[in-house]
Motif scaffolding. Structure first.
Motif, PDB file in Angstrom:
ATOM      1  N   ASN A   1       0.851  -1.185   0.000  1.00 28.40           N
ATOM      2  CA  ASN A   1       0.000   0.000   0.000  1.00 28.40           C
ATOM      3  C   ASN A   1       0.891   1.240   0.000  1.00 28.40           C
ATOM      4  N   ASP A   2       1.087   1.815  -1.174  1.00 33.13           N
ATOM      5  CA  ASP A   2       1.967   2.981  -1.304  1.00 33.13           C
ATOM      6  C   ASP A   2       1.303   4.276  -0.851  1.00 33.13           C
ATOM      7  N   LEU A   3       0.100   4.185  -0.312  1.00 30.42           N
ATOM      8  CA  LEU A   3      -0.528   5.348   0.305  1.00 30.42           C
ATOM      9  C   LEU A   3      -0.034   5.518   1.749  1.00 30.42           C
ATOM     10  N   HIS A   4       0.605   4.483   2.278  1.00 25.34           N
ATOM     11  CA  HIS A   4       1.203   4.568   3.609  1.00 25.34           C
ATOM     12  C   HIS A   4       2.548   5.291   3.505  1.00 25.34           C
ATOM     13  N   THR A   5       3.074   5.700   4.643  1.00 24.74           N
ATOM     14  CA  THR A   5       4.383   6.358   4.662  1.00 24.74           C
ATOM     15  C   THR A   5       5.442   5.385   4.149  1.00 24.74           C
ATOM     16  N   ILE A   6       6.555   5.902   3.695  1.00 26.55           N
ATOM     17  CA  ILE A   6       7.633   5.040   3.187  1.00 26.55           C
ATOM     18  C   ILE A   6       8.159   4.145   4.305  1.00 26.55           C
ATOM     19  N   GLU A   7       8.169   4.636   5.533  1.00 29.75           N
ATOM     20  CA  GLU A   7       8.619   3.812   6.658  1.00 29.75           C
ATOM     21  C   GLU A   7       7.700   2.606   6.840  1.00 29.75           C
ATOM     22  N   ARG A   8       6.398   2.855   6.745  1.00 31.92           N
ATOM     23  CA  ARG A   8       5.432   1.753   6.861  1.00 31.92           C
ATOM     24  C   ARG A   8       5.558   0.795   5.686  1.00 31.92           C
ATOM     25  N   GLN A   9       5.775   1.320   4.494  1.00 27.21           N
ATOM     26  CA  GLN A   9       5.960   0.468   3.318  1.00 27.21           C
ATOM     27  C   GLN A   9       7.195  -0.416   3.484  1.00 27.21           C
ATOM     28  N   ARG A  10       8.276   0.138   4.012  1.00 26.65           N
ATOM     29  CA  ARG A  10       9.507  -0.637   4.219  1.00 26.65           C
ATOM     30  C   ARG A  10       9.262  -1.766   5.219  1.00 26.65           C
ATOM     31  N   SER A  11       8.517  -1.470   6.269  1.00 28.12           N
ATOM     32  CA  SER A  11       8.190  -2.483   7.269  1.00 28.12           C
ATOM     33  C   SER A  11       7.312  -3.575   6.658  1.00 28.12           C
ATOM     34  N   THR A  12       6.307  -3.168   5.919  1.00 23.86           N
ATOM     35  CA  THR A  12       5.407  -4.119   5.269  1.00 23.86           C
ATOM     36  C   THR A  12       6.178  -5.001   4.296  1.00 23.86           C
ATOM     37  N   LEU A  13       6.990  -4.386   3.462  1.00 22.92           N
ATOM     38  CA  LEU A  13       7.756  -5.154   2.488  1.00 22.92           C
ATOM     39  C   LEU A  13       8.722  -6.104   3.199  1.00 22.92           C
ATOM     40  N   GLY A  14       9.366  -5.628   4.254  1.00 22.14           N
ATOM     41  CA  GLY A  14      10.258  -6.495   5.028  1.00 22.14           C
ATOM     42  C   GLY A  14       9.536  -7.714   5.547  1.00 22.14           C
ATOM     43  N   HIS A  15       8.329  -7.511   6.048  1.00 14.81           N
ATOM     44  CA  HIS A  15       7.512  -8.607   6.575  1.00 14.81           C
ATOM     45  C   HIS A  15       7.168  -9.607   5.468  1.00 14.81           C
ATOM     46  N   GLU A  16       6.733  -9.109   4.328  1.00 11.10           N
ATOM     47  CA  GLU A  16       6.336 -10.000   3.230  1.00 11.10           C
ATOM     48  C   GLU A  16       7.536 -10.723   2.625  1.00 11.10           C
ATOM     49  N   VAL A  17       8.664 -10.039   2.492  1.00 14.20           N
ATOM     50  CA  VAL A  17       9.884 -10.679   1.995  1.00 14.20           C
ATOM     51  C   VAL A  17      10.330 -11.755   2.988  1.00 14.20           C
ATOM     52  N   ALA A  18      10.192 -11.479   4.282  1.00 10.42           N
ATOM     53  CA  ALA A  18      10.558 -12.464   5.303  1.00 10.42           C
ATOM     54  C   ALA A  18       9.760 -13.751   5.131  1.00 10.42           C
ATOM     55  N   HIS A  19       8.481 -13.635   4.797  1.00  9.84           N
ATOM     56  CA  HIS A  19       7.684 -14.841   4.535  1.00  9.84           C
ATOM     57  C   HIS A  19       8.325 -15.664   3.418  1.00  9.84           C
ATOM     58  N   SER A  20       8.746 -15.005   2.350  1.00 11.51           N
ATOM     59  CA  SER A  20       9.365 -15.716   1.221  1.00 11.51           C
ATOM     60  C   SER A  20      10.684 -16.352   1.612  1.00 11.51           C
ATOM     61  N   ILE A  21      11.524 -15.583   2.283  1.00 10.42           N
ATOM     62  CA  ILE A  21      12.846 -16.086   2.650  1.00 10.42           C
ATOM     63  C   ILE A  21      12.738 -17.260   3.617  1.00 10.42           C
ATOM     64  N   CYS A  22      11.761 -17.214   4.505  1.00 11.86           N
ATOM     65  CA  CYS A  22      11.533 -18.320   5.446  1.00 11.86           C
ATOM     66  C   CYS A  22      10.772 -19.473   4.798  1.00 11.86           C
ATOM     67  N   GLU A  23      10.430 -19.299   3.530  1.00 11.85           N
ATOM     68  CA  GLU A  23       9.704 -20.311   2.759  1.00 11.85           C
ATOM     69  C   GLU A  23       8.370 -20.694   3.401  1.00 11.85           C
ATOM     70  N   HIS A  24       7.683 -19.664   3.931  1.00 11.49           N
ATOM     71  CA  HIS A  24       6.349 -19.888   4.476  1.00 11.49           C
ATOM     72  C   HIS A  24       5.373 -20.110   3.326  1.00 11.49           C
ATOM     73  N   PRO A  25       4.475 -21.062   3.466  1.00  9.96           N
ATOM     74  CA  PRO A  25       3.461 -21.233   2.420  1.00  9.96           C
ATOM     75  C   PRO A  25       2.515 -20.039   2.439  1.00  9.96           C
ATOM     76  N   HIS A  26       1.982 -19.677   1.282  1.00 13.22           N
ATOM     77  CA  HIS A  26       0.998 -18.599   1.285  1.00 13.22           C
ATOM     78  C   HIS A  26      -0.284 -19.094   0.624  1.00 13.22           C
ATOM     79  N   GLU A  27      -1.333 -18.564   1.104  1.00 10.84           N
ATOM     80  CA  GLU A  27      -2.654 -18.961   0.622  1.00 10.84           C
ATOM     81  C   GLU A  27      -3.154 -17.945  -0.392  1.00 10.84           C
TER      82      GLU A  27
END
Length: 183
Positions: free
Chosen positions: A81-107
């Motif tokens: 959501n690029d309507l959020h602040t860049i700091e929030r976007q960085r946190s969100t992206l970090g969280h989602e990338v972490a799911h990938s790196i940890c090889e979490h399944p996604h629904e």
């Protein structure tokens, strides 16, 4: 979280910081990490869905930060959501990338039939912890807390939200060390 998992995630974060070329005192470029791992990042405003952009920009502003969305049997993209602040976007992206790196399944579903968010608590905790460790490593947070550096200053230095800075400083143990030394 399973015993020893935080330690393993801290080590993983150190390795990922090295891969991206960031010292523990540097802000971490989660966009570079996503690119390095071949993860496509799509800004919500780029989607051909004006209704969603309008809703999440207004009444639903706090309801959607981002998600990893399957786009094929073996691939996905991360919508932020690029309507959020860049700091929030960085946190969100970090969280989602972490799911990938940890090889979490996604629904494919983001919500269930009742409209409630679908999430595995343990996987969410792991992704949140790894993202926090990438954005502000525990060792750096501990040293900053011991020195008494304000969360606002840490947030600016690491390009994260003040809330993220407070959380990382608080869980680092640095405040307790500072208090004991003052006694």
């Amino acid at each position: 979280m399973a015993r020893g998992r935080k330690s393993a995630l801290r080590q993983l974060a150190k390795e990922l910081r090295v891969e991206v070329g960031a010292a523990s005192s540097d802000p971490f470029d989660v966009f570079a990490l996503a690119e390095l791992y071949g993860l496509d990042v799509v800004q919500m405003s780029q989607l051909d869905c004006a209704g969603a952009v309008q809703f999440f920009g207004e009444a639903g502003y706090q309801r959607f930060s981002g998600a990893q969305v399957p786009v094929s049997r073996f691939g996905s993209c991360i919508v932020v959501n690029d309507l959020h602040t860049i700091e929030r976007q960085r946190s969100t992206l970090g969280h989602e990338v972490a799911h990938s790196i940890c090889e979490h399944p996604h629904e494919a579903r983001l919500v269930d039939s009742a409209g409630c968010r679908v999430a595995d608590r343990v996987l969410e905790e792991e992704a949140t912890f790894l993202s926090g460790e990438l954005l502000l490593p525990t060792d750096a947070a501990r040293m900053l807390a011991i020195k008494g550096v304000a969360a606002e200053v840490v947030a600016t230095q690491y390009q994260i939200s003040v809330e993220m800075a407070r959380w990382r400083l608080n869980i680092s143990g640095g405040h307790q060390i500072r208090r004991r030394r003052a006694q």
